[in-house]
Design a protein around this motif. Structure first.
Motif, PDB file in Angstrom:
ATOM      1  N   ASP A 252     -38.205 -11.669 185.372  1.00  0.00           N
ATOM      2  CA  ASP A 252     -37.335 -11.675 183.942  1.00  0.00           C
ATOM      3  C   ASP A 252     -38.408 -11.280 183.049  1.00  0.00           C
ATOM      4  O   ASP A 252     -38.034 -11.487 181.029  1.00  0.00           O
ATOM      5  N   ASP A 253     -39.334 -11.766 182.774  1.00  0.00           N
ATOM      6  CA  ASP A 253     -40.359 -12.460 182.113  1.00  0.00           C
ATOM      7  C   ASP A 253     -41.463 -11.332 181.241  1.00  0.00           C
ATOM      8  O   ASP A 253     -41.993 -10.647 182.772  1.00  0.00           O
ATOM      9  N   GLU A 254     -42.139 -11.541 180.980  1.00  0.00           N
ATOM     10  CA  GLU A 254     -43.559 -11.027 180.057  1.00  0.00           C
ATOM     11  C   GLU A 254     -44.645 -11.691 180.064  1.00  0.00           C
ATOM     12  O   GLU A 254     -44.743 -12.975 179.486  1.00  0.00           O
ATOM     13  N   ALA A 255     -45.747 -11.771 181.051  1.00  0.00           N
ATOM     14  CA  ALA A 255     -46.602 -12.442 181.481  1.00  0.00           C
ATOM     15  C   ALA A 255     -47.560 -12.812 180.559  1.00  0.00           C
ATOM     16  O   ALA A 255     -47.809 -10.883 179.671  1.00  0.00           O
TER      17      ALA A 255
ATOM     18  N   ASP B 126     -39.579  -2.880 178.975  1.00  0.00           N
ATOM     19  CA  ASP B 126     -39.298  -4.038 178.798  1.00  0.00           C
ATOM     20  C   ASP B 126     -40.726  -4.794 178.391  1.00  0.00           C
ATOM     21  O   ASP B 126     -40.705  -5.709 179.016  1.00  0.00           O
ATOM     22  N   ARG B 127     -41.170  -4.606 176.806  1.00  0.00           N
ATOM     23  CA  ARG B 127     -41.909  -4.729 176.923  1.00  0.00           C
ATOM     24  C   ARG B 127     -41.261  -5.677 175.571  1.00  0.00           C
ATOM     25  O   ARG B 127     -41.194  -5.395 174.365  1.00  0.00           O
ATOM     26  N   ARG B 128     -41.160  -6.843 174.947  1.00  0.00           N
ATOM     27  CA  ARG B 128     -40.841  -7.833 174.094  1.00  0.00           C
ATOM     28  C   ARG B 128     -42.031  -7.705 173.417  1.00  0.00           C
ATOM     29  O   ARG B 128     -41.544  -7.775 172.487  1.00  0.00           O
ATOM     30  N   SER B 129     -43.126  -7.505 173.790  1.00  0.00           N
ATOM     31  CA  SER B 129     -44.340  -8.054 173.112  1.00  0.00           C
ATOM     32  C   SER B 129     -44.497  -6.362 172.023  1.00  0.00           C
ATOM     33  O   SER B 129     -44.495  -7.018 171.026  1.00  0.00           O
ATOM     34  N   PHE B 130     -43.769  -5.749 172.458  1.00  0.00           N
ATOM     35  CA  PHE B 130     -43.834  -4.121 171.559  1.00  0.00           C
ATOM     36  C   PHE B 130     -42.762  -4.874 170.236  1.00  0.00           C
ATOM     37  O   PHE B 130     -43.172  -4.540 168.939  1.00  0.00           O
ATOM     38  N   LEU B 131     -41.120  -5.410 170.664  1.00  0.00           N
ATOM     39  CA  LEU B 131     -41.374  -5.478 169.008  1.00  0.00           C
ATOM     40  C   LEU B 131     -41.051  -6.912 168.628  1.00  0.00           C
ATOM     41  O   LEU B 131     -41.121  -6.329 167.165  1.00  0.00           O
TER      42      LEU B 131
ATOM     43  N   ALA C 271     -31.201 -12.527 165.005  1.00  0.00           N
ATOM     44  CA  ALA C 271     -31.149 -11.032 165.818  1.00  0.00           C
ATOM     45  C   ALA C 271     -32.417 -11.042 166.583  1.00  0.00           C
ATOM     46  O   ALA C 271     -31.896 -11.006 168.201  1.00  0.00           O
ATOM     47  N   VAL C 272     -33.276 -11.333 167.058  1.00  0.00           N
ATOM     48  CA  VAL C 272     -34.426 -12.402 167.918  1.00  0.00           C
ATOM     49  C   VAL C 272     -33.831 -13.067 168.889  1.00  0.00           C
ATOM     50  O   VAL C 272     -34.412 -12.439 170.121  1.00  0.00           O
ATOM     51  N   THR C 273     -32.397 -13.997 168.420  1.00  0.00           N
ATOM     52  CA  THR C 273     -32.795 -14.676 169.264  1.00  0.00           C
ATOM     53  C   THR C 273     -31.771 -14.347 170.005  1.00  0.00           C
ATOM     54  O   THR C 273     -31.689 -14.955 171.530  1.00  0.00           O
ATOM     55  N   ALA C 274     -30.716 -13.539 169.593  1.00  0.00           N
ATOM     56  CA  ALA C 274     -29.774 -13.443 170.494  1.00  0.00           C
ATOM     57  C   ALA C 274     -30.724 -12.017 171.902  1.00  0.00           C
ATOM     58  O   ALA C 274     -30.409 -12.099 173.129  1.00  0.00           O
TER      59      ALA C 274
ATOM     60  N   TRP D  34     -29.889 -12.498 175.670  1.00  0.00           N
ATOM     61  CA  TRP D  34     -29.572 -11.900 176.435  1.00  0.00           C
ATOM     62  C   TRP D  34     -30.557 -10.476 177.089  1.00  0.00           C
ATOM     63  O   TRP D  34     -30.129  -9.272 177.001  1.00  0.00           O
ATOM     64  N   TRP D  35     -31.693 -10.640 177.360  1.00  0.00           N
ATOM     65  CA  TRP D  35     -32.321  -9.736 177.128  1.00  0.00           C
ATOM     66  C   TRP D  35     -32.488  -9.034 178.191  1.00  0.00           C
ATOM     67  O   TRP D  35     -32.330  -7.155 178.616  1.00  0.00           O
ATOM     68  N   VAL D  36     -32.441  -9.673 179.611  1.00  0.00           N
ATOM     69  CA  VAL D  36     -32.003  -9.441 181.179  1.00  0.00           C
ATOM     70  C   VAL D  36     -30.129  -8.403 180.983  1.00  0.00           C
ATOM     71  O   VAL D  36     -30.299  -7.252 181.232  1.00  0.00           O
ATOM     72  N   PRO D  37     -29.330  -8.820 180.909  1.00  0.00           N
ATOM     73  CA  PRO D  37     -28.075  -8.058 180.935  1.00  0.00           C
ATOM     74  C   PRO D  37     -28.248  -6.944 180.052  1.00  0.00           C
ATOM     75  O   PRO D  37     -27.867  -6.047 180.233  1.00  0.00           O
ATOM     76  N   LEU D  38     -28.565  -7.494 178.615  1.00  0.00           N
ATOM     77  CA  LEU D  38     -28.846  -6.372 177.352  1.00  0.00           C
ATOM     78  C   LEU D  38     -29.852  -4.866 178.421  1.00  0.00           C
ATOM     79  O   LEU D  38     -28.865  -3.772 178.180  1.00  0.00           O
ATOM     80  N   ARG D  39     -30.862  -4.766 178.642  1.00  0.00           N
ATOM     81  CA  ARG D  39     -31.549  -4.134 179.650  1.00  0.00           C
ATOM     82  C   ARG D  39     -31.110  -3.114 180.693  1.00  0.00           C
ATOM     83  O   ARG D  39     -30.965  -2.387 181.065  1.00  0.00           O
TER      84      ARG D  39
END
Length: 357
Positions: A41-44, A282-287, A321-324, A328-333
């Protein structure tokens, strides 16, 4: 008892002893036992694996500085650059190929890239004539650097190299499409014109194409490693870090060229599209890579329009927005992926919890 490391899992996958999905499940179980959070669920992200790597990196910087200093005493840039290239590649055979150290490997590839850049720059300056054009000179320097870095990646398989390859590729594209606009931009910093698509700027089109190409290349690497266990995923990480700012910069500066409420609508559309794309791949780094710059643009846009959004308001909006999203990244995705219809490559993206809320 010998502990199984992430490197052992990668080796087991490469040897065909376990599948990527099985290895990812073992990683998830280990992470859940240690920290209560599934690894998938995380980005290494890894710059170093311990203070020993920092210690060795400091030593390498001092050692290479001393050796390069001796080479510089010859007064010959050719000797200086060749020594830097040979030294970097020689040390990388031990610290990158044998010891698999991350931070020392990053130090060495940066030293190698700088040495190659100096060598090619010296060759261009030494052979420059009145008929030598700016485009040809830039292509020689940055095209040669790009080729040298591709060779390094092929030999040492270091994911961080993709960041330097991407930057070199950007300079090659600028040299081909907009060499004079690039030099003018470096001299006057005229953002309003240089990165506005409505103005027909070649610099704007080139950076946008580069950003899209870098995102596509990162996605290609991601699809080859959907469980994110190997170097393909790590290579994609650095490409996404380059892609997001390039795309955001061009599109947001173009939005600033609109009039009235259209500016805010266009800016909001850029943010929404970026968020959806980041969730899908599934790339938090992109955002994350484009958020700081986007916050500055929103503030600049509000100030220009006279409505005067202050920095605290912008930070609260972006931060909330970033905190939210982070929480909830995993359920939103999962919900987004279930809503989206099947498309080519969907099954090759990182897996998502189909039963999530």
């Amino acid at each position: 008892m010998v502990e199984v490391t992430q490197g052992d899992l990668r080796a087991a996958v490469a040897a065909g002893m376990v599948s990527e999905a099985q290895a990812a499940s073992v990683q998830a179980l280990a992470a859940q036992r240690l920290a209560g959070a599934p690894a998938r669920d995380d980005e290494a992200f890894e710059l170093f694996r311990g203070f020993a790597e920092i210690f060795i990196s400091v030593g390498l910087l001092i050692l290479m500085s001393g050796i390069m200093g001796l080479a510089a005493m010859s007064g010959d840039a050719l000797v200086l650059s060749i020594v830097g290239i040979v030294l970097s590649m020689g040390l990388a055979r031990y610290f990158t190929l044998k010891r698999r150290m991350v931070l020392p490997s990053i130090v060495l590839v940066c030293g190698y890239a700088l040495a190659v850049l100096v060598l090619l720059g010296w060759l261009v300056l030494s052979n420059m004539t009145t008929q030598t054009g700016l485009r040809g000179s830039l292509l020689t320097v940055f095209g040669g650097t790009l080729a040298a870095l591709l060779l390094w990646y092929r030999i040492f398989r270091l994911p961080f190299t993709m960041l330097l390859i991407g930057l070199s590729g950007l300079m090659v594209m600028l040299a081909v499409a907009a060499p004079y606009e690039t030099m003018a931009f470096l001299g006057r910093q005229d953002f309003d014109v240089m990165f506005d698509l409505w103005q027909g700027s070649r610099l704007a089109f080139t950076t946008l194409v580069f950003g899209l190409a870098a995102a596509a290349a990162g996605l290609w690497f991601d699809m080859r490693d959907p469980h994110r266990l190997g170097r393909y995923s790590a290579s994609a990480f650095w490409l996404h870090l380059l892609a997001a700012p390039a795309i955001v910069n061009t599109l947001a500066q173009t939005a600033l060229g609109l009039v009235g409420a259209a500016q805010f609508v266009a800016m909001a559309c850029v943010l929404v599209v970026m968020t959806i794309f980041a969730l899908v791949i599934d790339r938090r780094s992109f955002l994350t890579a484009g958020l700081g710059y986007l916050a500055w643009l929103i503030w600049a846009l509000a100030s220009r329009s006279g409505e005067g959004l202050d920095w605290p308001v912008v930070l609260i909006l972006i931060g909330g927005a970033v905190t939210a999203l982070g929480a909830w990244w995993v359920p939103l995705r999962a919900r987004l992926m279930r809503v989206l219809p099947d498309f080519p490559g969907k099954d090759r993206l990182p897996p998502y919890a189909k039963g999530a809320l």
